[in-house]
Every structure is written in structure tokens, then in C-alpha cells.
Motif scaffolding. Structure first.
Motif, PDB file in Angstrom:
ATOM      1  N   SER A   1      40.610 -70.112  21.407  1.00 21.11           N
ATOM      2  CA  SER A   1      41.723 -69.372  21.974  1.00 21.11           C
ATOM      3  C   SER A   1      42.871 -69.356  20.994  1.00 21.11           C
ATOM      4  CB  SER A   1      42.162 -70.008  23.294  1.00 21.11           C
ATOM      5  OG  SER A   1      43.192 -70.932  23.064  1.00 21.11           O
TER       6      SER A   1
ATOM      7  N   SER B   1      45.714 -68.705  22.476  1.00 22.01           N
ATOM      8  CA  SER B   1      46.738 -68.779  23.502  1.00 22.01           C
ATOM      9  C   SER B   1      47.601 -70.013  23.274  1.00 22.01           C
ATOM     10  CB  SER B   1      46.081 -68.854  24.878  1.00 22.01           C
ATOM     11  OG  SER B   1      45.297 -70.017  24.935  1.00 22.01           O
TER      12      SER B   1
ATOM     13  N   ARG C   1      49.590 -73.573  23.765  1.00 23.20           N
ATOM     14  CA  ARG C   1      49.057 -74.824  24.299  1.00 23.20           C
ATOM     15  C   ARG C   1      49.265 -74.891  25.800  1.00 23.20           C
ATOM     16  NH1 ARG C   1      52.596 -75.618  20.517  1.00 23.20           N
ATOM     17  NH2 ARG C   1      51.528 -76.515  18.761  1.00 23.20           N
ATOM     18  N   ARG C   2      48.458 -75.758  26.422  1.00 15.20           N
ATOM     19  CA  ARG C   2      48.643 -75.968  27.862  1.00 15.20           C
ATOM     20  C   ARG C   2      50.061 -76.461  28.092  1.00 15.20           C
ATOM     21  NH1 ARG C   2      42.638 -77.628  29.258  1.00 15.20           N
ATOM     22  NH2 ARG C   2      41.866 -75.582  28.734  1.00 15.20           N
ATOM     23  N   GLN C   3      50.541 -76.199  29.296  1.00 16.80           N
ATOM     24  CA  GLN C   3      51.933 -76.509  29.592  1.00 16.80           C
ATOM     25  C   GLN C   3      52.289 -77.948  29.228  1.00 16.80           C
ATOM     26  OE1 GLN C   3      52.997 -75.792  33.623  1.00 16.80           O
ATOM     27  NE2 GLN C   3      54.945 -74.887  33.063  1.00 16.80           N
TER      28      GLN C   3
ATOM     29  N   ALA D   1      51.882 -79.606  26.723  1.00 15.30           N
ATOM     30  CA  ALA D   1      51.072 -80.280  25.705  1.00 15.30           C
ATOM     31  C   ALA D   1      51.758 -80.122  24.353  1.00 15.30           C
ATOM     32  CB  ALA D   1      49.672 -79.690  25.665  1.00 15.30           C
TER      33      ALA D   1
ATOM     34  N   GLN E   1      47.329 -79.787  19.763  1.00 14.26           N
ATOM     35  CA  GLN E   1      46.111 -79.020  20.020  1.00 14.26           C
ATOM     36  C   GLN E   1      45.153 -79.225  18.853  1.00 14.26           C
ATOM     37  OE1 GLN E   1      47.249 -74.869  20.343  1.00 14.26           O
ATOM     38  NE2 GLN E   1      48.737 -75.085  18.699  1.00 14.26           N
TER      39      GLN E   1
ATOM     40  N   PRO F   1      42.560 -76.202  23.182  1.00 17.07           N
ATOM     41  CA  PRO F   1      43.372 -77.220  23.873  1.00 17.07           C
ATOM     42  C   PRO F   1      42.835 -78.629  23.593  1.00 17.07           C
ATOM     43  CG  PRO F   1      42.491 -75.585  25.426  1.00 17.07           C
ATOM     44  CD  PRO F   1      41.852 -75.308  24.114  1.00 17.07           C
TER      45      PRO F   1
ATOM     46  N   ASP G   1      42.696 -81.192  25.513  1.00 19.00           N
ATOM     47  CA  ASP G   1      41.959 -81.872  26.575  1.00 19.00           C
ATOM     48  C   ASP G   1      40.548 -81.315  26.775  1.00 19.00           C
ATOM     49  OD1 ASP G   1      42.681 -79.495  27.685  1.00 19.00           O
ATOM     50  OD2 ASP G   1      43.879 -80.341  29.325  1.00 19.00           O
ATOM     51  N   GLU G   2      40.133 -80.464  25.837  1.00 20.26           N
ATOM     52  CA  GLU G   2      38.759 -79.976  25.854  1.00 20.26           C
ATOM     53  C   GLU G   2      37.909 -80.979  25.047  1.00 20.26           C
ATOM     54  OE1 GLU G   2      38.685 -75.720  25.058  1.00 20.26           O
ATOM     55  OE2 GLU G   2      36.945 -76.075  23.806  1.00 20.26           O
TER      56      GLU G   2
ATOM     57  N   ASP H   1      50.391 -86.694  23.691  1.00 21.19           N
ATOM     58  CA  ASP H   1      49.945 -86.208  25.003  1.00 21.19           C
ATOM     59  C   ASP H   1      49.186 -87.267  25.806  1.00 21.19           C
ATOM     60  OD1 ASP H   1      51.102 -83.753  24.517  1.00 21.19           O
ATOM     61  OD2 ASP H   1      49.291 -82.936  23.592  1.00 21.19           O
TER      62      ASP H   1
END
Ligand code: F0G
Length: 451
Positions: free
Chosen positions: A5, A7, A9-11, A13, A16, A27, A29-30, A100
Motif C-alpha cells: 500500500s 496509503s 500509516r495506520r492512525q 502509528a 511502517q 503497515p 502491524d502486518e 509503536d
């Protein structure tokens, strides 16, 4: 695993994954060890978004008016770390390592804060270096530097809810993973090359409770297998190709510079096997420079055994592409690796720091080990490789007279007793301290003691 992605980063976070080759981001956390393009990933952290307390410090009117932001930022970071002196090293530096990760998820065995010894006069003379520091990572809970990466890796595994952790190892990664997994209450399994790890390292994995599978191959063979197994979502891979571990290992360089009062040494030498450690050291130091905490980089020195020297060969060819070799038997058995996974990352760090790579013989390794051991600091043959490389580079004039040097000692001598015994019992070893066996007779004992 999710798709690549671009996109944001996750909110909230701050970090990455990013591919070191094509730049695709994922992300954090994947569960992911490689990019979809097949290359290694690294963790990138938005260093500008550091904690509110720090931000407040450097946006103070007096700070911003009298100093450029980077100097004020650097001062705020240093103050922050000085303030957290009492914390375990991973937590102290966590904002730069794995911000994180919630503090509550940290599984620590009180790793870090290892000694930075000034080398003895004899060791300095042996290496030909007047200002020589020995950063002893063998003083960690499982007796190697691997605990630095494992506190990050296993804590992240716990944070993700991993049900089982797995690694291939030459003996130290497996010991560290088994210990931290036991502490976290996560089952662990290790793949070891049969007959190629020391008895002490082997016993560590067993006694901490890992499932130990010995494989009739070398480390590179184990690494190939473990990468296949890692596709199974029921296991979480904790080799250094998992870039979360690299982030934890950055702490060694940061802590060393902190111990030196942020005075940058001219050279920082490390032994190289799979090349994760050199990659972590370089990345951490580059980030310190980006923050303005240090103003230059030490030149990195990678040390290899002659019998397992793919990085050295590449260096000779001006950092030519990796040509894997079949690594031969060496006393530096933890570095018996012919196809280093983190090769590209290590080359990037060597280039960024105008670094050097040297190879050393079995004899040079064991002689260097003996000289350091005899100064009261017990080191493993892998660590001794870096000491021997510094000596060799000084003799060749590649390290100049008057340079200051830090050598990272990666493991404790107690993990490698067999090679020490063999060295000291041999009549051909330069610095042997030969034991004697005598009858239980006072006269014979007196004679042996020269009394
Ligand atoms: N020193 C020691 C004591 C090691 O255990 C290792 C690697 C190295 C140096 C080389 O570090 O691989 O990051 O370049 N040991 C790994 C293991 C391979 O499985 O324990 P590297």
C-alpha cells in the motif's frame, strides 16, 4: 498478509515497513518479512513525530530562537534519554527503536547497559590502537548481543498475539529467542545445523524449553527451510530478516555513543555473519545523525573469518553483488554463513560510513581471543574476529595511527569453552596457558606450582 500500500500509516502509528529496493510501504502491524517484490523490508519511523514532551522542549521560544531546530531537537533527545537512565535500555531508547510498541507489551530480561571497557594496555598494544573501547555484548542475559533484538522481536510477537515463534540459528539467536519466548509464555521452536553449534549454545535452547530440531545441513540450509515455514500463519519468524529485530539491535550503537558522552569514535568494528548486526548498527547511527545527536558517522568495520567471507569478497570487488559461498568450518562458528540474508542492508551501511571489511585466519582469531581473555574480559571467537581485524587493518595502515576505535564483542567466552581448551592445550598456540596434570602427591604439586 495484506497487499502493498502507499496509503498513510495506520492512525497514530509512527513506523511502517518499507522495501529497501522498490520503496513499497506496509503497515507495521502486518506479519511480513519481505516486500511483494521479494526484497528485504526495513522499519522507517517518522522521527519528526517524537513524543509531545520532546516536541514541547524544542519548540520553546528560547530554543527555537537561539538554536537551529536540529540542535534543539538533539538536546531534547539527549535530555530525554538522560531522564530515563533508570529504565532498561530498550525502554530508554524505545522512541527511536519501536515507538509503536506499548510499554506494557515489553518482555525484558534486563538486557543492555553492557560495559564499555577501555581496553587494557596489552590489548591496545596488540591492536596498535591507543584509544580502544570494548563494548561487551556478551554481558547480556543469554550472553550475546542477540538479546537486544530479541527483546524487540518477542515483545512485538506478544503484541501481535503470536502463538509460536521460530528461528534458524548458529546458536545465539536460538538461545535468546528461547529465553525471551519462555519469559513471554510463547512456545518456541529452533532449527539448528546438526553438530555445528557449541555445546553451551545448544544447551541454552534446550534448557529454556524450545523445541529443538537439528538438521543435517549448515546454517544457510536451515535458513532456506525456515523461510518456507514462515509462510505458515501459525508461526512468527524471528530471524534478523524480520526487521523488527533489527530495530531492537540499533540500541547497541546508540547506547555506546551515549556511554561515550556522544563523542563519535573514528571506527566501530563488528563481526559479520548474516549481516543483521552491521545493518542495525549503521541504521541506528545514521538516525542519530539525522536527529543531530551526533554530527558524523564512525567508519564501520565488518570482520569475517577467512572460511566464511562473502562480504569480504564483495568488498574487494568494490561491493560487488553477493556471490554466496559454502562456508567452511571455523572457530567463529556463529558466523559460519555463506549467504548472508542482510547483505544488501550491510553494504548500504558500509557505503554510507565509508566502511571497511577485513578477513582473518583461524590463528589470528584465537590469538586475539587469548589476548583479550588474558585482560580479564572473556570473549568468544566471533568477537575475536573483530579484534583481529582491527589489528590487521592497523598493521596495513588502513586504520590510521591515533584513530579511536570501538570493537563490539558480540558474545561471551563461556559459550565457546571447547575451542579455548583446544587452543590453550596446544603446543603451537602463541599465547597458550597450558594446564598440567599431576599425581596427588605433594612433591609433584609443589613442582608444578614452582614452590
Ligand atoms: N557474533 C555472534 C556471537 C553471533 O552469534 C553472530 C550471529 C554474529 C556475531 C554475526 O552477527 O549474523 O548479525 O552478522 N549469530 C546468528 C545466530 C547467525 O543464529 O545466532 P550477524
Amino acid at each position: 498478509m495484506g497487499a502493498a500500500s502507499s496509503s498513510p500509516r495506520r492512525q497514530n502509528a509512527r513506523s511502517q515497513f518499507r522495501c529497501i529496493e522498490c520503496g513499497a510501504v506496509y503497515p507495521l502491524d502486518e506479519v511480513r518479512y519481505r516486500c511483494d517484490c521479494g526484497e528485504l523490508l526495513e522499519v522507517v519511523t517518522d522521527l519528526a513525530s517524537f513524543p509531545a514532551a520532546l516536541r514541547a522542549a524544542w519548540t520553546k521560544p528560547e530554543a527555537s530562537s537561539c538554536k537551529p531546530p536540529s540542535a534543539a531537537t538533539a538536546a531534547a533527545w539527549k535530555e530525554h534519554w538522560a531522564h530515563h537512565r533508570h529504565e532498561v535500555a530498550f525502554l530508554r531508547y524505545k522512541d527511536l527503536l519501536l515507538p509503536d510498541l506499548p510499554d506494557a507489551a515489553v518482555v525484558s530480561l534486563r538486557e543492555g547497559d553492557t560495559p564499555l571497557y577501555p581496553a587494557s594496555e596489552r590489548v591496545r598494544a596488540y591492536c596498535g590502537v591507543h584509544e580502544l573501547w570494548l563494548k561487551h555484548e556478551g554481558m547480556n542475559p543469554t550472553l550475546s548481543f542477540k538479546d537486544r533484538g530479541m527483546v524487540a522481536g518477542v515483545s512485538w510477537a506478544k503484541h501481535l498475539g503470536a502463538r509460536r515463534v521460530l528461528c534458524a540459528s548458529t546458536g545465539d539467536t536460538s538461545a535468546a529467542m528461547a529465553a525471551y519466548a519462555a519469559r513471554a509464555g510463547i512456545p518456541s521452536a529452533v532449527l539448528l545445523p546438526h553438530g555445528k553449534v557449541s555445546a553451551e549454545q545448544f544447551s541454552q535452547a534446550i534448557t529454556y524449553g524450545a523445541r529443538v530440531v537439528e538438521i543435517e545441513t549448515d546454517f544457510d540450509g536451515c535458513m532456506r527451510l525456515v523461510q518456507e515455514l514462515a509462510a505458515n500463519p501459525r508461526v512468527y519468524l524471528l530471524n534478523s530478516m524480520n526487521s523488527i529485530r533489527i530495530e531492537g539491535q540499533k540500541a547497541i550503537g546508540i547506547e555506546t555513543l551515549d556511554q561515550l558522552g556522544w563523542r563519535v569514535p573514528d571506527y566501530f568494528a563488528v563481526p559479520v555473519g548474516n549481516a543483521g548486526n552491521l545493518s542495525a548498527l549503521g541504521k541506528g547511527l545514521r538516525e542519530l545523525r539525522e536527529l543531530g545527536v551526533i554530527d558524523r558517522l564512525p567508519r564501520l568495520v565488518g570482520a569475517q573469518a577467512e572460511r566464511a567471507n562473502p562480504l569480504y569478497r564483495s568488498f574487494l570487488g568494490g561491493f560487488a553483488p553477493l556471490e554466496p559461498v559454502t562456508a567452511g568450518e571455523t572457530v567463529a562458528s556463529a558466523m559460519r554463513i555463506g549467504n548472508p540474508v542482510s547483505f544488501k542492508k550491510a553494504v548500504r551501511e558500509l557505503k554510507a560510513s565509508h566502511g571497511l571489511v577485513e578477513q582473518v585466519s583461524e590463528e589470528e582469531i584465537m590469538d586475539a581471543r587469548a589476548v583479550v581473555d588474558q585482560s580479564g574480559i572473556a570473549i568468544c571467537p566471533n568477537s575475536a574476529t573483530a579484534v583481529a581485524a582491527v589489528r590487521k587493518l592497523r598493521v596495513r595502515g588502513m586504520i590510521e595511527e591515533g584513530a579511536s576505535v570501538v570493537v563490539m564483542l558480540t558474545g561471551h567466552g563461556a559459550k565457546f569453552s571447547e575451542s579455548a581448551r583446544r587452543y590453550h592445550e596446544s603446543s603451537t598456540s602463541s599465547f597458550a596457558n597450558r594446564p598440567v596434570v599431576v599425581e596427588a602427591d605433594l612433591g609433584a604439586v609443589r613442582k608444578a606450582l614452582g614452590l
